[in-house]
Scaffold this active site. Structure first.
Site, PDB file in Angstrom:
ATOM      1  N   HIS A  58       0.828  -1.203   0.000  1.00 34.37           N
ATOM      2  CA  HIS A  58       0.000   0.000   0.000  1.00 34.37           C
ATOM      3  C   HIS A  58       0.868   1.260   0.000  1.00 34.37           C
ATOM      4  O   HIS A  58       0.573   2.239  -0.691  1.00 34.37           O
ATOM      5  CB  HIS A  58      -0.918   0.014   1.226  1.00 34.37           C
ATOM      6  CG  HIS A  58      -1.838  -1.154   1.302  1.00 34.37           C
ATOM      7  ND1 HIS A  58      -2.802  -1.410   0.348  1.00 34.37           N
ATOM      8  CD2 HIS A  58      -1.936  -2.147   2.219  1.00 34.37           C
ATOM      9  CE1 HIS A  58      -3.458  -2.510   0.681  1.00 34.37           C
ATOM     10  NE2 HIS A  58      -2.949  -2.969   1.807  1.00 34.37           N
ATOM     11  N   ARG A 342      10.139  18.141  15.486  1.00 36.31           N
ATOM     12  CA  ARG A 342      10.931  17.081  16.109  1.00 36.31           C
ATOM     13  C   ARG A 342      11.098  15.865  15.209  1.00 36.31           C
ATOM     14  O   ARG A 342      11.909  14.985  15.524  1.00 36.31           O
ATOM     15  CB  ARG A 342      10.255  16.633  17.406  1.00 36.31           C
ATOM     16  CG  ARG A 342      10.198  17.701  18.486  1.00 36.31           C
ATOM     17  CD  ARG A 342       9.373  17.220  19.658  1.00 36.31           C
ATOM     18  NE  ARG A 342       9.325  18.200  20.737  1.00 36.31           N
ATOM     19  CZ  ARG A 342       8.574  18.090  21.822  1.00 36.31           C
ATOM     20  NH1 ARG A 342       7.791  17.034  21.960  1.00 36.31           N
ATOM     21  NH2 ARG A 342       8.589  19.032  22.736  1.00 36.31           N
ATOM     22  N   ASN A 345      13.351  16.379  10.474  1.00 35.61           N
ATOM     23  CA  ASN A 345      14.801  16.299  10.266  1.00 35.61           C
ATOM     24  C   ASN A 345      15.431  15.964  11.611  1.00 35.61           C
ATOM     25  O   ASN A 345      15.866  16.840  12.357  1.00 35.61           O
ATOM     26  CB  ASN A 345      15.341  17.617   9.721  1.00 35.61           C
ATOM     27  CG  ASN A 345      16.808  17.527   9.311  1.00 35.61           C
ATOM     28  OD1 ASN A 345      17.533  16.640   9.730  1.00 35.61           O
ATOM     29  ND2 ASN A 345      17.240  18.456   8.475  1.00 35.61           N
ATOM     30  N   HIS A 349      17.681  18.190  14.311  1.00 33.28           N
ATOM     31  CA  HIS A 349      16.977  18.340  15.589  1.00 33.28           C
ATOM     32  C   HIS A 349      17.814  17.813  16.744  1.00 33.28           C
ATOM     33  O   HIS A 349      17.864  18.425  17.818  1.00 33.28           O
ATOM     34  CB  HIS A 349      15.632  17.605  15.546  1.00 33.28           C
ATOM     35  CG  HIS A 349      14.958  17.529  16.877  1.00 33.28           C
ATOM     36  ND1 HIS A 349      15.123  16.435  17.726  1.00 33.28           N
ATOM     37  CD2 HIS A 349      14.153  18.386  17.546  1.00 33.28           C
ATOM     38  CE1 HIS A 349      14.434  16.627  18.832  1.00 33.28           C
ATOM     39  NE2 HIS A 349      13.835  17.800  18.747  1.00 33.28           N
ATOM     40  N   LYS A 369      12.226  26.558  29.728  1.00 32.07           N
ATOM     41  CA  LYS A 369      12.007  25.883  28.444  1.00 32.07           C
ATOM     42  C   LYS A 369      11.709  26.865  27.320  1.00 32.07           C
ATOM     43  O   LYS A 369      12.122  26.659  26.181  1.00 32.07           O
ATOM     44  CB  LYS A 369      10.858  24.879  28.578  1.00 32.07           C
ATOM     45  CG  LYS A 369      11.205  23.643  29.383  1.00 32.07           C
ATOM     46  CD  LYS A 369      10.088  22.620  29.309  1.00 32.07           C
ATOM     47  CE  LYS A 369      10.491  21.342  30.029  1.00 32.07           C
ATOM     48  NZ  LYS A 369       9.432  20.293  29.939  1.00 32.07           N
ATOM     49  N   HIS A 384      19.305  29.045   8.351  1.00 35.14           N
ATOM     50  CA  HIS A 384      18.504  28.841   7.147  1.00 35.14           C
ATOM     51  C   HIS A 384      18.569  30.080   6.252  1.00 35.14           C
ATOM     52  O   HIS A 384      18.766  29.983   5.035  1.00 35.14           O
ATOM     53  CB  HIS A 384      17.048  28.544   7.520  1.00 35.14           C
ATOM     54  CG  HIS A 384      16.785  27.103   7.838  1.00 35.14           C
ATOM     55  ND1 HIS A 384      17.046  26.553   9.068  1.00 35.14           N
ATOM     56  CD2 HIS A 384      16.286  26.097   7.089  1.00 35.14           C
ATOM     57  CE1 HIS A 384      16.719  25.275   9.067  1.00 35.14           C
ATOM     58  NE2 HIS A 384      16.241  24.970   7.865  1.00 35.14           N
TER      59      HIS A 384
END
Length: 472
Positions: A58, A342, A345, A349, A369, A384
């Protein structure tokens, strides 16, 4: 059908006695030995997810569907080439232009790679000599800070010199991407090696019963430089042998994916955007072209993901007998951006989690955090945008805004809206916007007059004033 798929995933037959399925197959973290610390990255024997999924009929059909799209693009391009120019090019000219001056690209890459060997030698000089000083003495502190300053100076030069050489050689777009991505990869590897091994020497106490820590051997460092991971370990799970058919097939798929991307550019992007800067355009053209760019955008996104994270990394993993092939997870099933970041990549990560998030959370931010998450997004968005800006030779922070701005905000939206349909719609529209705006700016740079001030022209998108020039 779904029950059958899930059952088949859990009972994928082993080949040559390798990669037997286990219930914890996609676990990638293990509890830290130190109390109050975040989990550490864990390496296991496992295939890439698509490698297992393609054993299911499938799922294999989806792969076949993309091959059919490739064949149709090939036929469409071949017919257009013959009817319009009488030549049979089918993407080869686009690939040739994209990888322009590739030998110079290889020279720049070679010098960057050789320079990383110096990191190992300098690290060993620092590590062994510092134990000769009295602990916490001024001499030892001066030694540490002196080498830290030298490392920062090296990293600055490592960023500036290859970029300067790249700009002087006037490389093609893909050649630029190779230099910039490899430069980023080597910087991340160097930081990972130093961060992981320096802590052993910094934590050593001469009066303890423990022996003086030893630095990794050069073979371990060399293996890490080419291994398909950015997180350093002295050793990794290894397979018993190299399966050369897997290596050849993955490199073949890598080349096929490049050809795929070239056909998408030729048939879906160039015909739409090449007119920009040559004639006045109405506002509806921008809306229409952005929506139309969503199709090539999502094809580019998926093919590029498969090219790098599946074919390329699996080929090198097989060559190096690197057993942990979990370079991505099932990002296509995500219902929130928190999960997507997460899973799409895992290689990058893991580096961001280990050396940015974990360090800031445990050392600098006192268990904050949100600050650690913001730092991860900021560093990722900057790199980036750095790669995009020097690839195209202009600054147009579309990706920075979409990734670092909306991408960060969508983490909190995901707590309210959890939908796989929303995720795919945002993938398509987001990639369409990026494809449209970057394509428009590229043709504006080719067809429109530059700003009189050189530096203003670098940072001010030329497409913003291009239509006013045509109207005048």
């Amino acid at each position: 059908m779904m029950s059958e798929v899930l059952q088949n995933i859990e009972t994928v037959p082993a080949k040559n006695g390798e990669f037997l399925y286990n219930a914890d197959k996609y676990r990638d973290k293990k509890k830290s030995d130190k109390e109050g610390m975040l989990p550490d990255k864990e390496f296991l024997h496992r295939n890439s997810l698509l490698t297992d999924l393609f054993e299911i009929t499938h799922i294999r059909t989806v792969y076949n569907l993309f091959i059919v799209i490739l064949i149709l693009l090939f036929l469409n391009t071949a017919a257009s080439d013959i009817m319009e120019s009488g030549k049979f090019l089918v993407g080869t000219e686009t690939i040739q232009n994209a990888f322009g001056n590739f030998p110079a690209c290889l020279y720049i890459w070679s010098f960057m790679q050789v320079s990383t060997f110096g990191i190992y030698m300098a690290f060993n000089i620092w590590a062994y000599q510092r134990h000769a000083f009295s602990p916490k003495s001024s001499a030892q502190k001066n030694w540490d800070y002196g080498w830290l300053t030298a490392l920062i100076f090296y990293q600055v030069l490592f960023i500036i010199l290859p970029v300067k050489a790249m700009l002087q050689q006037n490389l093609g777009i893909c050649s630029n991407i190779v230099v910039l991505m490899e430069q980023t990869r080597m910087l991340m590897k160097s930081h990972a090696f130093i961060r992981s091994t320096a802590s052993r020497h910094l934590a050593y106490k001469p009066h303890s019963e423990l022996p003086v820590p030893k630095s990794p051997g050069f073979s371990q460092y060399l293996y890490f430089l080419f291994a398909p991971t950015l997180v350093y370990r002295d050793s990794y799970p290894r397979t018993e042998k190299i399966r050369w058919t897997i290596v050849i097939w993955n490199f073949f798929e890598f080349g096929l994916a490049i050809f795929y991307l070239a056909l998408v550019v030729e048939r879906m992007l160039l015909p739409v955007f090449r007119i920009f800067g040559t004639q006045p355009l109405e506002q509806k053209w921008y809306i229409k072209s952005t929506i139309e760019a969503s199709v090539p955008g999502i094809l580019f996104f998926m093919a590029g993901n498969y090219l790098l994270l599946h074919s390329w990394l699996n080929a090198w993993a097989e060559l190096l007998r690197f057993a942990d092939r979990m370079f991505y997870k099932d990002w296509w099933n995500c219902t929130s951006y928190r999960t997507y970041y997460r899973t799409w990549n895992v290689v990058v990560h893991d580096w961001l989690y280990t050396y940015i998030y974990k360090d800031i959370y445990e050392i600098l931010s006192q268990r904050n955090k949100n600050l650690a998450t913001f730092a991860v997004f900021f560093v990722s968005a900057v790199f980036h945008e750095y790669i995009i800006a020097f690839t195209f030779h202009f600054f147009y922070p579309v990706m920075f805004v979409l990734f670092g701005g909306f991408g960060f905000a969508f983490i909190f939206v995901g707590k309210i809206v959890r939908s796989n349909t929303f995720m795919w719609l945002s993938f398509c529209l987001g990639n369409g916007i990026m494809m449209s705006l970057y394509s428009i700016e590229c043709y504006a740079r080719a067809n429109c007059l530059p700003h009189p001030d050189y530096y203003v022209d670098l940072f001010l998108p030329r497409s913003w004033n291009c239509q006013q020039q045509l109207g005048a």
